[in-house]
Structure formats: structure tokens, C-alpha cells
Scaffold this active site. Structure first.
Site, PDB file in Angstrom:
ATOM      1  N   ALA A 300      49.863  88.181  54.885  1.00 42.19           N
ATOM      2  CA  ALA A 300      49.525  89.291  55.770  1.00 42.19           C
ATOM      3  C   ALA A 300      48.115  89.735  55.437  1.00 42.19           C
ATOM      4  CB  ALA A 300      50.508  90.447  55.592  1.00 42.19           C
ATOM      5  N   MET A 301      47.492  90.453  56.370  1.00 39.42           N
ATOM      6  CA  MET A 301      46.106  90.870  56.187  1.00 39.42           C
ATOM      7  C   MET A 301      45.925  92.297  56.673  1.00 39.42           C
ATOM      8  SD  MET A 301      43.132  90.300  55.132  1.00 39.42           S
ATOM      9  CE  MET A 301      41.844  91.540  55.250  1.00 39.42           C
ATOM     10  N   GLU A 302      45.266  93.106  55.830  1.00 44.13           N
ATOM     11  CA  GLU A 302      45.197  94.551  56.006  1.00 44.13           C
ATOM     12  C   GLU A 302      44.110  95.039  56.939  1.00 44.13           C
ATOM     13  OE1 GLU A 302      42.776  93.592  52.193  1.00 44.13           O
ATOM     14  OE2 GLU A 302      44.603  92.890  53.158  1.00 44.13           O
ATOM     15  N   ASN A 303      43.756  94.297  57.969  1.00 40.70           N
ATOM     16  CA  ASN A 303      42.726  94.755  58.899  1.00 40.70           C
ATOM     17  C   ASN A 303      42.960  96.227  59.255  1.00 40.70           C
ATOM     18  OD1 ASN A 303      41.972  91.887  59.238  1.00 40.70           O
ATOM     19  ND2 ASN A 303      43.884  91.800  60.397  1.00 40.70           N
ATOM     20  N   HIS A 335      52.660  96.949  51.155  1.00 40.36           N
ATOM     21  CA  HIS A 335      51.441  96.462  50.517  1.00 40.36           C
ATOM     22  C   HIS A 335      50.247  96.600  51.459  1.00 40.36           C
ATOM     23  CE1 HIS A 335      49.271  93.676  47.710  1.00 40.36           C
ATOM     24  NE2 HIS A 335      48.593  93.404  48.818  1.00 40.36           N
ATOM     25  N   GLU A 336      50.407  96.117  52.680  1.00 43.51           N
ATOM     26  CA  GLU A 336      49.297  96.157  53.627  1.00 43.51           C
ATOM     27  C   GLU A 336      48.949  97.581  54.051  1.00 43.51           C
ATOM     28  OE1 GLU A 336      47.560  93.560  53.984  1.00 43.51           O
ATOM     29  OE2 GLU A 336      49.042  92.332  52.945  1.00 43.51           O
ATOM     30  N   HIS A 339      46.845  99.247  51.549  1.00 43.89           N
ATOM     31  CA  HIS A 339      45.444  98.824  51.668  1.00 43.89           C
ATOM     32  C   HIS A 339      44.643  99.716  52.607  1.00 43.89           C
ATOM     33  CE1 HIS A 339      44.812  95.266  49.337  1.00 43.89           C
ATOM     34  NE2 HIS A 339      45.778  94.563  49.903  1.00 43.89           N
ATOM     35  N   GLU A 358      43.701  94.684  45.559  1.00 46.16           N
ATOM     36  CA  GLU A 358      45.011  94.034  45.486  1.00 46.16           C
ATOM     37  C   GLU A 358      45.911  94.592  44.395  1.00 46.16           C
ATOM     38  OE1 GLU A 358      45.834  92.476  47.905  1.00 46.16           O
ATOM     39  OE2 GLU A 358      43.970  91.770  48.801  1.00 46.16           O
TER      40      GLU A 358
END
Length: 895
Positions: A300-303, A335-336, A339, A358
């Protein structure tokens, strides 16, 4: 970014070796899905400090059929000093026109590409004065198939979509940019897309204008953020929506799957409410979108405001999904979302402080989940996470949390268990040392001081030191700037009314020679002690600053726990008589968290020959009556490891017999059929037991039970207990024939959920028949398997003792095809896979192959894997005979 090594049912960071060697195929798949974004061998170089961006205006016009996009970009910059050129990052960009404007003067810029540096130079005839300027560029880019930058994906129906993945250094593939984290700016993003397609970005839609068969979607100006956090998704997506604290939340999925986003929506609502209460700064963005993507290289990515996920980490059948998958999804979301504060609002200045992103997000993510669903025991999973991080840090080829990195390859290798697990565990220790409320205050001071800006590790230490009035700025560097993990050896001397406790510290290595050698490393370690003669109220916490110090505890104790409450990031070395005493009283005198930590410490002593393996097995026997999922999960993981790597062929049946006897009372108590009102932890434990009894002990009844569950799942997936079905399908594959294999392949064509799909998929590498394993290997590099999933199958076959050599031979003979199918990311998985060998001949084959096939981007991982193989070989040489003797003693006693 969600780069967390997880087990099926809990968040557990594992080392490259040890427990991760014997995780089930689904567990190993999850590990791989959390690996870093696709790696590259290209070098990178820092941009010169000539100008800084203030705002990007970006218009993208993607052509999904041609796999290209047109870009129109205006960058408002501040020139810091007079210069005739501006350097930007750019890769795979075909420039049409470039101009730079200062005041009323516009100059056409000469475009010079520096491909090796991933840069472009825009040069003008008249020097640019310090002050405001504007860069305007039109260009064509590639919608690549590498799942990085701006890339092309497909849903299950073959419909194309375009999505971005910019971390760590791939925004430059979508637009020329100052693609470094310290160059924060605002973004105005516009997309021209097919009228039927949804468009999602970091901020809200402010206009949507139809233009024939196209529509132009404009998004509101973003908050100030780093380039790697910009995001855009275009395709056939639909959503479910809700809100929390006035913030609209949507969960997007490809057409036909939106109902599977309901659990993610509920999770996000609860998590956002918790974070809004914990932080003094409310959620800082106007909306929150979570998007499930079928093709996605990372987890996953926290954009900012637009978080992207592999759909398997976001979507679940709300009626039939397992507790383990719910926990994994909730953990990824937490988690995301963490961020959005740690990483997005406050961003590290450079990638050497990646842990500020992280490690913080990993540390924070369990808090909202523990508050929301305390029965999931995420607090115990944090202890397991620490045990796994200690494993990774026990290798000679580990690294410090703060690690210099300049090239793309070096940056990508930072996304590892040290940045995530060790950093989070050190933060847990620090929080326990200063107190929960004080630590929270320090966190909020740090966030307020650096919001919408960048920070360094020193900034965080200073905030905590000033808030707590403790020497945090002295403690933290010893854990952050120094590689490795300390072991504290505890020695006791008892008098009538007190116990003298001498603590000595040294660096711990799995490598026995390195451990025994003298070393100069010194940590400042917050240590909490508790003796057997006193209760928790008599716990004593000290700061161990020297190589050796002595402390006193009230009462005469026959053991002293060196890591009371299991909050410390260190190993504890106990004397043999203390190990025996702890084993006898573990159930009655130690908390569940302490039992997890102590079993890890005893195993660490076995690893270096300080304890015989029988002492670990005695401790395992001491917690046999434990029904805590997290405790047994850790013990069963080590028992699996012992059975797979340390048992000689002549003793294998004896070990399996002992393991069946060990598990029998636990299984009888837990039972195969769920009981009314039982919680999710009991369901997860049942799955762990089925796997241990069927795979580790090869119990005939368990294998029959597994086949019945597997057949039911294949016949009627809606009626299956997916808490058990995943383990059952893999166990059924052990003795499965071609007919069973064909049933799995057929089921893969029409799964009802991502969890169901990967349950079938993960069973394919578990067969014993060589011909069926060969089919799996060929299938892995076929067009029928998504590129991010194929390497998992190959490496999973390599983790199957029946397929180890078959898969390794396949990798060698298909190396080019594997690299093409899985991209550079495939090499990362292969490097992990080889760490699970425990044989000198296989090690030598590996070293010979990679001597001729260098993979720069996985250099440290490769060294760690070879070290893990050597450590396993050494452990077997020192403990196999002792294990054989211990098994003989158990047999003679009828145990």
C-alpha cells in the site's frame, strides 16, 4: 508504504531466515506483497540547490490503448541564486517544448537529458536572477507495465486503468520534477480521461467538464507535500462511502467489487476517529480515499488523501472473510493512515531518515486497532514484531536504522525490517521508558514544529528530550546510528532480603564466533527488572549505560526477568538454572507478552550454543497449557523450524510423534468445530494448530480433516470456514494428485474474493509431485498470472522441500524470463527465497550463480541470505545431535 512482513493472522516482522523460513505459503505471499516498489539499477544523484518548487500545475491526458500520456506542466519556482540552468529529475519523458519565464521575459530552454542521473537540464541564454520564475513543459510519457511511475494495469475483466506509484523515486516518470522529499510544494492536478472513467487524486474534485467522449476533471490545490506523495488513478472504479469527524471517506474498487470495501470503510472510520483524538493536529486533508488496485507492486502507499492498496489488502468478503485477513487489512489501513501525519504532514529530509516515516507508522498502527478491537491482541503482536526485528538485527550484515543512501538502489534497499520493525520496536521501548502520556506529548510537539515541512532524527530526539526531561538525545543515537542488537546477560546473587542483579551488555550475533569475540559497541538501554520473589508492583526500571552494572531487587529471587513487560529492544541471556525456573513458572508468573519475549530469548541462547535445544523444548512444554494465540503462534513457529531444519532423517518420525503428543491436548481443547461465542483469536489459533499438526507433525487425522475442509471449500466456497480453509488447502496439496491440482486451477478462474483467490493460489506450490510442481513453475511465468504474483509461486516452490532443487534449477534456467515477468522486484523475492536453504551444496550453487549474475539493488539482501544459510548450517551442526539425544530420552520416558 506498507512494507511489513506479516504472518497470516498477525503483524509479525520476521528476519530473512528463522521463522520466515517456515511460514505457510500464504504467509510468505503476504511477505512478498509488502516488499518495496520495483527496484532499478539506475544510479541517482542529488539535485543542485539552485531552485525550489512552490507549486506544480499538471494536466495529464492518458491514452490507455496506446499506453502513453500527454503532459502539460507548469512549475512555479523560487530561484535561490543566479543560474543559467535548472536541473529536474526526469525518466522516460519525451520533451516537446520547454520555457522558463521570469517577470515578463520568457526564454525557450534547451533540453539536455542526463539519463544515467535520471535528470534533465533546462538551459537558457540569459541567466535567471534570484527570485520567482515559472517553468512550462509539454511532453509525452509512457504508461509502463512496471507498476511504477504512471503505469497501466488491468482489472479481472481485462479493462485497463492507469495509476501512479511514485515512492520512492518515480514521480520523475510522470512529470519532470524536483523529485526529492525535501522539495515540498503544492499541486494542482487535472486529468482528461474517457467520459466513462472515474478520476481520483489527492484532493477533492472542483470541476468535471464533459468534452465529447472525454471529460476534464480538475482537483483542488493540495497541501504542501513531497513529489512522491502525489497520486492519480483513472479507470472503471466505484466506491462505498462514509465519514469520520466530518471527513468524507471513500473506498474504491474496480467495477463489481465495491461491496467488498465495507470492512475497509468501517476500519478507516474508526482509525481516523482515534488518530484525531491522539494527535493535537486533526486529520490535515479534506477527504480520504482508499483505492484497491489489481496490479500494484507494493502492499500500500500513503499518497496524501489518496491511499492506494493491492486489492487483497483492502477488499474482503464481509460475510465469509477470515479474522486473519481482517486484521491484515485493518493493519495496512492503520499504517497508511498514520503516514498522513508521519511522512505526509511531516516528512524526512532525506531517505537516510526513512524510519521517521515507516518506523513511526508501524509503531502507531496497532494503537487504534487495539482500542477498536482489543480481542485481536495487537499489543501482543507488537511483542512478536520486536522478536522478529531482533532476528533481522542479529545478522552481521544488518544495518543501522539511520543509513546513508544516494542511489536509487540504495534507497530502495532501505525499505526493510530495520526501517519498519526495529524502528517501531525502539519507539515502543522509548514510549515505555518515558511514559505513554509524556511520549504522546513529545510526538505532538514534534508534529507541530515541523508540519508541512521536513524533519530529521535529531528534531524528534530533541522534542522528546525537552518534553520528558530524560536523556532521550543520548539513548536514541545508540539504537538508531549503531547497527545490531545488544544482549544483556543477567547474573543473580541472592541474600536473605535482596537479590543482587549484575547486568552485562554485548552485541548479539547469530554467528557464534562473532558473538564470542570482543566488541566495543555500547548502548544506553532502558531496562526493567522483576524478580520471582516480588510482584509486578516491585518492578524496577534502570538505564544501563555501562558494559556492566549491578542493581538490587527486594526479596530473594530464584529468577529475575530481564525484560519485564517485554517492552525492551534487546535480548536477555539467562543462566541455565534460571531458564529451567522460568520454564516451570512461565504460565503462572509471566504475562503473555513476557512469555513471547522469554521464548525468543531462550531460542537466541540455543542459536549461539549457550543452551541445549532441549531447554527450549522444555520451555515450550511449560506453555503447553497456554491458549493465547500469540504465544502459541511464536512457539509453533520455532517448533516448525526445528522439524524442518534441525531434525535428522533418522529422527524425523520420532520428532513428529513428539509433536503430535505435544499438540494433542491443545487440539482437543480448541477442537476443530467452532464453539458458540468464541472470539477471533480462538479461530486463528485453530488454523495455526491445523497447520502445525498437519504439516509439522504429519498427523494422519489432521490431514484427513484438512482434505475434507479443502473439498468443502472447493465445492461450495460460500459455506467454507476461510479461517481454516487456507491452511487446509495447502495441507491437502501435500498428498494431492493431478485431479486435486486441476480443481485448484479451475477454482482460480472465478473466485469470489481476493482472499479466496490467494487461498487457491498459495496451495499450488505445496504439492509433493514433481510434475505438478513443474506445472506451477511454468504457470508462474505465463500470461495467466499477474506479474507481481508470478515470482511468489516460484520462490514458494523453492521453499517446499519437495521442490527446493526443482525451483532453484528453474530460476537459473529461466532467469531472464523471470526478470522480465516480475521486473527487478523478482530478484528481491529470489534473494529472500534463497535464505531458506540450509545446505552447503545449495549455498555454493547460489554463490556461483550470483557471481555471474550480479543484482546491484539487492546486494545487502543477498549477503543476509548467504549469512542466514551459513547460520542455519552451523546451528544444525551444533544442535542436531543434542536434539536426537533429547528425542531418545523422551521416547524412553514415554513422552
Amino acid at each position: 508504504m506498507f512494507l511489513i512482513w506479516q504472518s497470516q493472522n498477525t503483524q509479525v516482522i520476521e528476519e530473512l531466515g528463522e521463522l520466515s523460513r517456515v511460514k505457510s505459503m500464504k504467509q510468505i505471499f503476504v511477505l512478498f506483497t509488502f516488499a518495496a516498489v520495483a527496484l532499478s539499477l539506475a544510479s541517482a544523484q542529488r539535485l543542485p540547490e539552485v531552485a525550489r518548487p512552490e507549486n506544480y500545475k499538471l494536466t495529464f491526458t492518458p491514452d490507455l490503448d496506446r499506453a502513453t500520456f500527454e503532459g502539460d506542466e507548469t512549475i512555479f519556482i523560487r530561484v535561490l541564486k543566479q543560474s543559467s540552468e535548472i536541473k529536474l529529475n526526469a525518466v522516460d519523458i519525451d520533451f516537446h517544448d520547454a520555457t522558463i519565464t521570469t517577470g515578463s521575459t520568457t526564454q525557450k530552454a534547451k533540453v539536455s537529458l542526463e539519463n544515467e542521473k535520471e535528470m534533465v537540464v533546462l538551459a537558457v541564454e540569459k541567466p535567471l536572477a534570484a527570485g520567482s520564475a515559472t517553468i512550462h513543459v509539454t511532453y509525452t510519457g509512457i504508461l509502463n507495465n512496471e507498476m511504477r511511475g504512471f503505469y497501466l494495469g488491468k482489472d479481472d475483466q481485462g479493462r485497463k486503468y492507469a495509476a501512479t506509484q511514485f515512492a520512492a523515486t518515480d514521480a520523475r516518470r510522470a512529470f519532470p520534477s524536483f523529485d526529492e522529499p525535501s522539495y515540498k510544494a503544492t499541486f494542482d492536478i487535472t486529468v482528461v480521461a474517457d467520459k466513462s472513467m472515474a478520476a481520483i487524486s489527492n484532493n477533492k474534485v472542483i470541476s468535471d467538464t464533459a468534452n465529447g467522449d472525454k471529460h476534464t476533471v480538475r482537483f483542488a490545490t493540495t497541501a504542501k507535500m513531497s513529489s512522491y506523495l502525489a497520486a492519480l488513478v483513472v479507470g472503471n472504479f466505484e466506491y462505498v462511502e462514509g465519514s469520520a469527524d466530518g471527513i468524507p471517506i471513500r473506498v474504491y474498487a474496480t467495477t463489481g467489487k465495491k461491496k467488498m470495501g465495507k470492512f475497509a470503510l468501517e476500519s478507516a472510520e474508526n482509525i481516523l476517529s482515534y488518530y484525531d483524538k491522539y494527535f493535537d493536529i486533526k486529520y490535515p486533508y479534506g477527504k480520504l480515499d482508499l483505492i484497491g488496485l489489481p496490479d500494484f507492486s507494493g502492499g500500500a502507499m500513503e499518497n496524501t488523501g489518496c491511499i492506494t492498496f493491492r486489492e487483497s489488502l483492502l477488499l474482503i468478503d464481509d460475510q465469509h472473510g477470515s479474522v486473519g485477513t481482517r486484521k491484515t487489512i485493518a493493519s495496512a489501513i492503520a499504517h497508511e493512515m498514520a503516514h498522513q501525519w508521519f511522512g505526509d504532514l511531516v516528512t524526512m529530509k532525506w531517505w537516510d531518515d526513512l524510519w521517521l516515516n515507516e518506523g513511526f507508522a508501524t509503531w502507531m498502527s496497532s494503537k487504534p486497532l487495539e482500542a477498536w478491537n482489543p480481542e485481536w491482541n495487537f499489543d501482543l503482536d507488537d511483542v512478536s514484531q520486536t522478536a522478529g526485528a531482533l532476528d533481522a538485527d542479529s545478522l552481521a550484515n544488518t544495518r543501522p536504522i539511520h543509513q546513508a543512501a544516494e542511489t536509487r538502489a540504495q534507497i530502495e534497499e532501505l525499505f526493510d525490517p530495520i526501517a519498519y520493525g526495529k524502528a517501531a520496536s525502539v519507539l515502543h521501548m522509548l514510549e515505555a521508558y518515558v511514559g505513554t502520556d509524556t511520549f504522546r506529548s513529545g510526538v505532538n510537539v514534534y508534529l507541530k514544529q515541523h508540519q508541512y515541512a521536513n524533519a530529521t532524527a535529531d528534531n524528534f530526539w530533541d522534542a522528546q528530550a525537552k518534553t520528558s526531561k530524560r536523556p532521550i538525545d543520548q539513548i536514541m543515537p545508540t539504537f538508531v546510528k549503531q547497527a545490531g542488537v545488544p544482549m544483556i546477560t543477567v547474573k543473580l546473587q541472592c541474600s536473605a532480603s535482596s537479590t543482587s542483579v549484575t547486568l552485562a551488555q554485548q552485541r548479539y550475533y547469530y554467528d557464534r564466533a562473532k558473538f564470542e569475540a570482543s566488541n566495543d559497541e555500547l548502548w544506553q538501554i532502558p531496562v526493567c527488572l522483576r524478580g520471582s520473589a516480588s510482584g509486578k508492583e516491585a518492578q524496577k526500571c534502570e538505564l544501563l549505560r555501562k558494559k556492566e552494572e549491578t542493581f538490587a531487587l527486594p526479596g530473594c529471587s530464584n529468577w529475575v526477568l530481564g525484560n519485564a513487560e517485554a517492552t525492551g529492544y534487546y535480548r536477555v541471556g539467562y543462566q541455565p538454572d534460571v531458564v529451567s525456573a522460568l520454564a516451570a513458572e512461565a504460565e503462572t508468573k509471566l504475562s503473555a507478552a513476557e512469555r513471547i519475549a522469554v521464548q525468543s530469548d531462550i531460542w537466541a541462547l540455543v542459536r549461539i550454543g549457550r543452551e541445549p535445544i532441549g531447554d527450549y523444548l522444555a520451555f515450550a512444554r511449560g506453555v503447553q497449557s497456554d491458549r493465547n494465540r500469540a504465544v502459541l503462534e511464536n512457539v509453533l513457529g520455532q517448533l516448525d523450524y526445528i522439524g524442518l531444519y534441525l531434525v535428522n532423517d533418522n529422527d524425523r518420525n520420532s520428532y513428529r510423534s513428539w509433536l503430535r503428543q505435544y499438540l494433542d491436548p491443545i487440539v482437543k481443547d480448541v477442537a476443530w468445530a467452532p464453539k458458540p461465542g468464541e472470539d477471533g483469536e480462538r479461530k486463528s489459533l485453530r488454523s495455526e494448530l491445523l497447520n502445525a499438526l498437519g504439516y509439522g507433525a504429519r498427523d494422519p487425522e489432521a490431514l484427513v480433516q484438512a482434505r475434507e475442509i479443502a473439498d468443502k471449500a472447493l465445492d461450495d466456497p460460500a459455506s467454507a470456514d476461510w479461517e481454516l480453509a487456507g491452511s487446509a488447502l495447502k495441507l491437502a496439496a501435500l498428498n494431492g494428485d493431478q485431479a486435486f491440482y486441476d480443481r485448484l486451477m479451475s477454482a482460480l478462474k472465478n473466485p469470489k474474493s481476493p482472499e479466496e483467490y490467494f487461498a487457491y493460489f498459495s496451495a499450488l506450490p505445496e504439492f509433493s509431485d514433481q510434475k505438478l510442481l513443474q506445472r506451477t513453475l511454468e504457470y508462474a511465468i505465463s500470461s495467466d498470472v499477474r506479474s507481481q504474483d508470478g515470482p511468489f509461486l516460484i520462490v514458494s516452490v523453492m521453499g517446499n522441500p519437495a521442490g527446493e532443487k526443482l525451483a532453484w534449477d528453474f530460476i537459473q534456467s529461466h532467469w531472464d524470463a523471470l526478470q522480465k515477468a516480475g521486473g527487478p522486484f523478482a530478484s528481491q523475492m529470489v534473494m529472500f527465497g534463497i535464505s531458506r536453504f540450509c545446505d552447503a551444496n545449495m549455498r555454493d550453487q547460489v554463490t556461483n550463480f550470483f557471481a555471474a549474475h550480479t543484482v546491484e539493488a539487492t546486494g545487502r539482501t543477498y549477503k543476509q541470505s548467504i549469512e542466514s544459510i551459513n547460520n542455519c548450517i552451523d546451528l544444525k551442526s551444533q544442535q542436531a545431535a543434542q536434539l536426537a539425544s533429547w528425542l531418545g530420552q523422551q521416547a524412553s520416558r514415554g513422552k
